[in-house]
Enzyme design. Structure first.
Site, PDB file in Angstrom:
ATOM      1  N   CYS A  71     -23.812 -42.714  11.369  1.00  0.00           N
ATOM      2  CA  CYS A  71     -23.246 -42.143  12.791  1.00  0.00           C
ATOM      3  C   CYS A  71     -21.833 -41.547  12.495  1.00  0.00           C
ATOM      4  O   CYS A  71     -21.603 -40.593  11.774  1.00  0.00           O
ATOM      5  CB  CYS A  71     -23.493 -43.083  13.773  1.00  0.00           C
ATOM      6  SG  CYS A  71     -23.554 -42.419  15.442  1.00  0.00           S
ATOM      7  N   HIS A 153     -27.940 -45.815  13.890  1.00  0.00           N
ATOM      8  CA  HIS A 153     -27.197 -47.225  13.597  1.00  0.00           C
ATOM      9  C   HIS A 153     -28.434 -48.073  13.215  1.00  0.00           C
ATOM     10  O   HIS A 153     -29.161 -48.456  13.950  1.00  0.00           O
ATOM     11  CB  HIS A 153     -26.711 -47.762  14.797  1.00  0.00           C
ATOM     12  CG  HIS A 153     -25.396 -46.976  15.490  1.00  0.00           C
ATOM     13  ND1 HIS A 153     -24.202 -47.747  15.091  1.00  0.00           N
ATOM     14  CD2 HIS A 153     -25.008 -46.257  16.196  1.00  0.00           C
ATOM     15  CE1 HIS A 153     -23.190 -47.172  15.503  1.00  0.00           C
ATOM     16  NE2 HIS A 153     -23.705 -45.996  16.250  1.00  0.00           N
ATOM     17  N   GLU A 155     -28.069 -50.944  11.921  1.00  0.00           N
ATOM     18  CA  GLU A 155     -27.818 -52.299  12.240  1.00  0.00           C
ATOM     19  C   GLU A 155     -28.014 -52.823  13.574  1.00  0.00           C
ATOM     20  O   GLU A 155     -28.351 -54.048  13.828  1.00  0.00           O
ATOM     21  CB  GLU A 155     -25.889 -52.560  11.798  1.00  0.00           C
ATOM     22  CG  GLU A 155     -25.140 -52.079  13.040  1.00  0.00           C
ATOM     23  CD  GLU A 155     -25.104 -50.376  13.236  1.00  0.00           C
ATOM     24  OE1 GLU A 155     -25.552 -49.804  12.382  1.00  0.00           O
ATOM     25  OE2 GLU A 155     -24.209 -50.226  14.030  1.00  0.00           O
TER      26      GLU A 155
HETATM   27  N1  GLN Z   1     -19.733 -40.258  19.144  1.00  0.00           N
HETATM   28  C1  GLN Z   1     -19.271 -40.779  17.800  1.00  0.00           C
HETATM   29  C2  GLN Z   1     -18.065 -40.087  17.395  1.00  0.00           C
HETATM   30  O1  GLN Z   1     -18.349 -38.823  17.581  1.00  0.00           O
HETATM   31  C3  GLN Z   1     -20.114 -41.346  16.944  1.00  0.00           C
HETATM   32  C4  GLN Z   1     -20.769 -42.448  17.753  1.00  0.00           C
HETATM   33  C5  GLN Z   1     -21.474 -43.298  17.118  1.00  0.00           C
HETATM   34  O2  GLN Z   1     -21.080 -43.919  16.055  1.00  0.00           O
HETATM   35  N2  GLN Z   1     -22.270 -44.341  17.751  1.00  0.00           N
HETATM   36  O3  GLN Z   1     -17.514 -40.520  16.375  1.00  0.00           O
END
Ligand code: GLN
Length: 168
Positions: A71, A153, A155
């Protein structure tokens, strides 16, 4: 475990459940002697600021071992920040927090339960980067040179497949 911000405790629990020892990295010296690294999900701007503040950008680029970024970690690995993986990403591409969703993916022939929370997708992949999975036609899992980046994610759903890749 890059432990500047984000979901590093949940990743640590998964690594430990698989028999690995996790070490929290907050400074360049923390990278010494590690076999692999995770850059967790969280807020990419906050993680990137922490990387700059601690002088971690070049040490991370020179790390050389396998890296898993999830992410926000995927965003930080891409061209917009560290450029360790030759991808460009679009932040919050799937929409806001209320648009979060879970889906079953096929990764290396195994079912992987993936949670997407304000997730990015991959907009462009450079040479040498392989797309492993897509959602709605957008790459959300890519790998290149022992660097694996996913938009979701693992986890949160207790997925261990990616951590097993890192340990292997
Ligand atoms: N929207 C977040 C970002 O731009 C990432 C979201 C997340 O890691 N769940 O950093």
């Amino acid at each position: 475990m890059l432990a500047l911000q984000g979901d590093f405790e949940a990743h640590t629990a998964i690594l430990e459940s698989l028999g690995a020892a996790a070490i929290m990295v907050r400074t360049p010296a923390g990278l010494d002697g590690l076999d692999g690294l995770i850059i967790p999900g969280g807020e990419s701007t906050t993680i990137a600021l922490g990387i700059e503040r601690e002088g971690l950008a070049d040490p991370l680029r020179e790390f050389g071992g396998p890296i898993l970024g999830t992410c926000a970690g995927m965003i930080v690995l891409g061209r917009e920040h560290l450029g360790i993986l030759d991808i460009s990403t679009r932040r919050n591409a799937f929409g806001r927090q209320v648009r979060s969703f879970e889906v079953d993916l096929d990764l290396w022939g195994e079912r992987v339960r993936a949670a997407f929370i304000r997730a990015p997708w991959v907009e462009e992949v450079g040479d040498g980067v392989e797309v492993l999975a897509e959602v709605d036609g957008h790459p959300i899992a890519v790998i290149g040179n022992n660097v694996l980046a996913v938009a979701f994610h693992p986890e949160i759903t207790g997925e261990t497949r990616l951590h097993r890749w890192l340990l292997a």
